[in-house]
Each structure stands twice: as structure tokens, then as C-alpha cells.
Write a protein that holds these residues in place. Structure first.
Motif, short mmCIF file in Angstrom:
data_model
loop_
_atom_site.label_atom_id
_atom_site.label_comp_id
_atom_site.label_asym_id
_atom_site.label_seq_id
_atom_site.Cartn_x
_atom_site.Cartn_y
_atom_site.Cartn_z
N ILE A 17 0.83 -1.33 -0.19
CA ILE A 17 -0.19 0.06 0.03
C ILE A 17 0.87 1.18 0.01
N GLY A 18 1.86 1.41 0.83
CA GLY A 18 2.83 2.45 0.73
C GLY A 18 3.34 2.87 -0.70
N LEU A 19 3.77 1.80 -1.23
CA LEU A 19 4.36 2.11 -2.66
C LEU A 19 3.27 2.62 -3.38
N ILE A 20 2.03 1.96 -3.55
CA ILE A 20 0.98 2.42 -4.50
C ILE A 20 0.37 3.80 -4.16
N LEU A 21 0.48 3.91 -2.81
CA LEU A 21 0.11 5.38 -2.54
C LEU A 21 1.16 6.43 -3.06
N ALA A 22 2.41 6.16 -2.76
CA ALA A 22 3.50 7.01 -3.17
C ALA A 22 3.29 7.47 -4.64
N LYS A 23 3.03 6.20 -5.54
CA LYS A 23 3.00 6.43 -6.77
C LYS A 23 1.83 7.33 -7.15
N GLN A 24 0.70 7.13 -6.54
CA GLN A 24 -0.61 7.56 -6.74
C GLN A 24 -0.49 9.20 -6.60
N LEU A 25 0.25 9.59 -5.55
CA LEU A 25 0.34 11.03 -5.13
C LEU A 25 1.45 11.63 -6.03
N LEU A 26 2.38 10.96 -6.38
CA LEU A 26 3.45 11.74 -7.60
C LEU A 26 2.65 11.92 -8.65
N ALA A 27 1.73 11.02 -9.21
CA ALA A 27 1.08 11.21 -10.40
C ALA A 27 0.18 12.35 -10.11
N ALA A 28 -0.43 12.75 -9.12
CA ALA A 28 -1.27 13.58 -9.03
C ALA A 28 -0.67 15.23 -8.49
N GLY A 29 0.68 14.96 -8.54
CA GLY A 29 1.41 16.29 -8.25
C GLY A 29 1.91 16.56 -7.03
N TYR A 30 1.71 16.05 -6.06
CA TYR A 30 2.18 16.30 -4.59
C TYR A 30 3.67 16.03 -4.43
N ASN A 31 4.42 16.61 -3.26
CA ASN A 31 5.58 16.09 -3.24
C ASN A 31 5.47 14.95 -2.20
N VAL A 32 6.40 13.79 -2.58
CA VAL A 32 6.63 12.75 -1.54
C VAL A 32 7.78 12.54 -1.12
N ALA A 33 7.89 12.27 0.57
CA ALA A 33 9.17 11.85 1.14
C ALA A 33 8.74 10.50 1.41
N ALA A 34 9.50 9.59 1.17
CA ALA A 34 9.35 8.04 1.43
C ALA A 34 10.58 7.49 1.94
N THR A 35 10.00 6.47 3.08
CA THR A 35 11.23 5.90 3.78
C THR A 35 11.06 4.39 3.52
N ALA A 36 12.18 3.68 3.45
CA ALA A 36 12.23 2.18 3.53
C ALA A 36 13.75 1.85 4.12
N ARG A 37 13.94 0.58 4.23
CA ARG A 37 15.13 0.08 5.05
C ARG A 37 16.26 0.25 3.84
N ASN A 38 15.82 0.28 2.58
CA ASN A 38 16.95 0.28 1.70
C ASN A 38 16.53 1.35 0.73
N ALA A 39 17.30 2.40 0.40
CA ALA A 39 16.65 3.69 -0.39
C ALA A 39 17.06 3.18 -1.86
N ASP A 40 17.76 2.31 -2.14
CA ASP A 40 17.98 1.84 -3.69
C ASP A 40 16.79 1.03 -4.01
N THR A 41 16.20 0.36 -3.30
CA THR A 41 15.12 -0.72 -3.57
C THR A 41 14.15 0.35 -3.56
N LEU A 42 13.84 1.25 -2.72
CA LEU A 42 12.36 2.41 -2.81
C LEU A 42 12.52 3.01 -4.14
N ARG A 43 13.86 3.63 -4.32
CA ARG A 43 14.18 4.38 -5.49
C ARG A 43 13.71 3.53 -6.88
N LYS A 44 13.90 2.22 -6.87
CA LYS A 44 13.57 1.50 -8.12
C LYS A 44 12.08 1.22 -7.99
N ALA A 45 11.72 0.88 -6.99
CA ALA A 45 10.35 0.57 -6.90
C ALA A 45 9.35 1.74 -7.40
#
Length: 280
Positions: A17-45
Motif C-alpha cells: 500500500i505504501g508504494l502504491i500510495l506514493a505512486k498515486q500521489l506523485l502522479a497527482a502532483g504532490y511532493n512525496v518523502a518516502a522511507t524504506a530500509r533500503n533507499a535503492d530498493t525504494l528508488r527502483k520501486a
């Protein structure tokens, strides 16, 4: 104020859900700061290289790590309007089966990590006299079952903490909402998001069946649509007076109504004993 000026801070955003929410928000024009245990994995996702997206590698149980991430988000975007405490994982195991370390690890992420992030963000929201915090609980923050005691215990804790938090921050114009999904069709059950006790006890036959069922039968049959759950969170953020808690999914509604029935029946059946404990 345009969406571009609104900033979301989401924990556990590399999947589900966190990943899907981040993608929806970015598509809608919001700023998104997102966390994960691994930034590279998050960046690719997330797969978004625009300045609107800030991937952050964070250890949620480390207050310093959390504080640094919050400060980076504010430095880049100027503030945090919405916080989504989404990070967490499940544990399927009986109370006797689970070790102290396994239980503490579950509470560390699901409860203490949530508290760390909330404490780090709140001073900025109070200063702005606005904000909205979403704590991702579960319908299993309302009702528990065999094999899920520790996980449900963490979500019960989230529910109690959030109810109090909502009252505490209301004078500052900050809203708080508890999201209570049922089973949602993500990779939650088939990824590293579900833990099992290292030393299961063979005598607990029903618990082993519970683990098998959630490993083999449940994945792919969940009624909850994660895209719709994410969209619902965005819709809640746009309400002038958002609710304290929202059930998400027909199964969540069934579980919650069953718990209400159990409470009502138990209260009625034991009313005489309840009233007998007052001073005469």
C-alpha cells in the motif's frame, strides 16, 4: 494551494500500500518523502526521478535516523502536510511459540517506529497549525484470533495510541485518522512482511494450519484492492473534518460487526456481575 505545495511523508513505501500510495500521489502532483530500509530498493520501486520524490533510507527504531529523515524532507519541501505511518509487518505464531526477541521486534517496528516518526513530525505540524496523520492499523486492531495475538497486539496498541493522539493534537488543527483494512491483495503475505516463530511447537496443530493457509490459500484471494485503499487515503486527506477511523473492505466490516456483537453479548450476559462491584 496546489498539490505541488502539499507534502506527504510515508513510511514503508518500497512495497504494498505504501508504494502504491506514493505512486498515486506523485502522479497527482504532490511532493512525496518516502522511507524504506533500503533507499535503492525504494528508488527502483517508485521509479520517479523528479524533484517531487525524496527516497529516504531510515531505521525506524533509531530516533536519530528518523529525525534526520524528517529534517531532510522539510529542507527539500518546506514542511510536511501529511504523515502516513504505514511501515509494519505481520507475525503468525502462538503466544507460547514466540520468543521475547520476536515479540519485541514486532512492537519495535509496528508501534515504537510509528511513535518515533510521529514525535519527529509533530513539532512541525504544530508550528504550522495544520496537518493530517494517518496511522495504518488493521481491522485486526479491533479483533484478534489464534496465531495473531502479537500482531494484533501491536495494532491494538496503535488504535489506543491514535485515539489519544487525536484528542491531544486537535487544538493545533491537526487531524488524525486510523485506517483499518481487512485483507488487501498485496504481497504482504508472500514477502518479507510476514514473520514466523523460529521454534514452532508441534502441539499447536491449529497454528501450523493457520500459517499454511496464509502461505498457500489466502494470497491472491484477498478482497481488498490496494489501489482503492490508497485512493481512499487521498480522499480522506481532502476532507474538512476527516473521521477518526475508517474500515476498508467488506471483510473488515464483517469482522468489526462480529466484534461489536461479541462485546454487546458479553456486556449483557455479565451486567449483574459488572454492577455488583460498585460500593453499595
Amino acid at each position: 494551494m496546489g498539490n505541488q505545495r502539499k507534502t506527504w511523508f510515508i513510511t514503508g513505501a518500497s512495497q504494498g500500500i505504501g508504494l502504491i500510495l506514493a505512486k498515486q500521489l506523485l502522479a497527482a502532483g504532490y511532493n512525496v518523502a518516502a522511507t524504506a530500509r533500503n533507499a535503492d530498493t525504494l528508488r527502483k520501486a517508485v521509479d520517479n526521478d523528479t524533484p517531487q520524490f525524496l527516497p529516504l533510507q531510515v531505521n525506524l527504531v533509531d530516533e536519530k535516523s528518523v529525525g534526520e529523515a524528517v529534517n531532510k524532507a522539510i529542507a527539500q519541501f518546506g514542511g510536511i502536510d501529511y504523515l502516513v505511518n504505514n511501515a509494519g509487518f505481520g507475525l503468525i505464531g502462538g503466544i507460547e511459540e514466540t520468543t521475547d526477541a520476536e515479540v519485541r521486534n514486532s512492537f519495535d517496528i509496528n508501534v515504537f517506529g510509528l511513535l518515533n516518526v510521529t514525535r519527529a513530525v509533530l513539532p512541525h505540524m504544530r508550528a504550522a497549525q495544520s496537518g493530517h496523520i494517518f496511522n495504518m492499523s488493521s481491522v485486526f486492531g479491533l479483533i484478534s484470533g489464534g496465531g495473531w495475538g502479537v500482531y494484533c497486539g501491536t495494532k491494538f496498541a496503535v488504535e489506543g495510541i491514535t485515539e489519544a493522539l487525536a484528542q491531544e493534537v486537535k487544538p493545533f488543527g491537526i487531524h488524525v485518522t486510523i485506517a483499518e483494512p481487512g485483507y488487501v491483495r498485496t504481497n504482504f503475505l508472500s514477502s518479507g512482511s510476514i514473520a514466523h516463530p523460529a521454534h514452532p511447537i508441534a502441539a499447536y496443530v491449529a497454528l501450523e494450519e493457520e500459517r499454511r493457509k496464509h502461505r498457500e490459500d489466502v494470497p491472491g484471494t484477498q478482497v481488498g484492492d490496494p489501489e482503492k485503499v490508497a485512493a481512499a487515503i487521498i480522499s480522506l486527506s481532502q476532507m474538512i473534518e476527516p473521521p477518526l477511523r475508517v474500515l476498508m473492505g467488506s471483510d473488515a466490516l464483517q469482522f468489526a460487526n462480529y466484534k461489536i456483537q461479541l462485546l454487546q453479548e458479553g456486556i449483557a450476559a455479565n451486567k449483574a456481575m459488572t454492577l455488583s462491584t460498585d460500593f453499595s
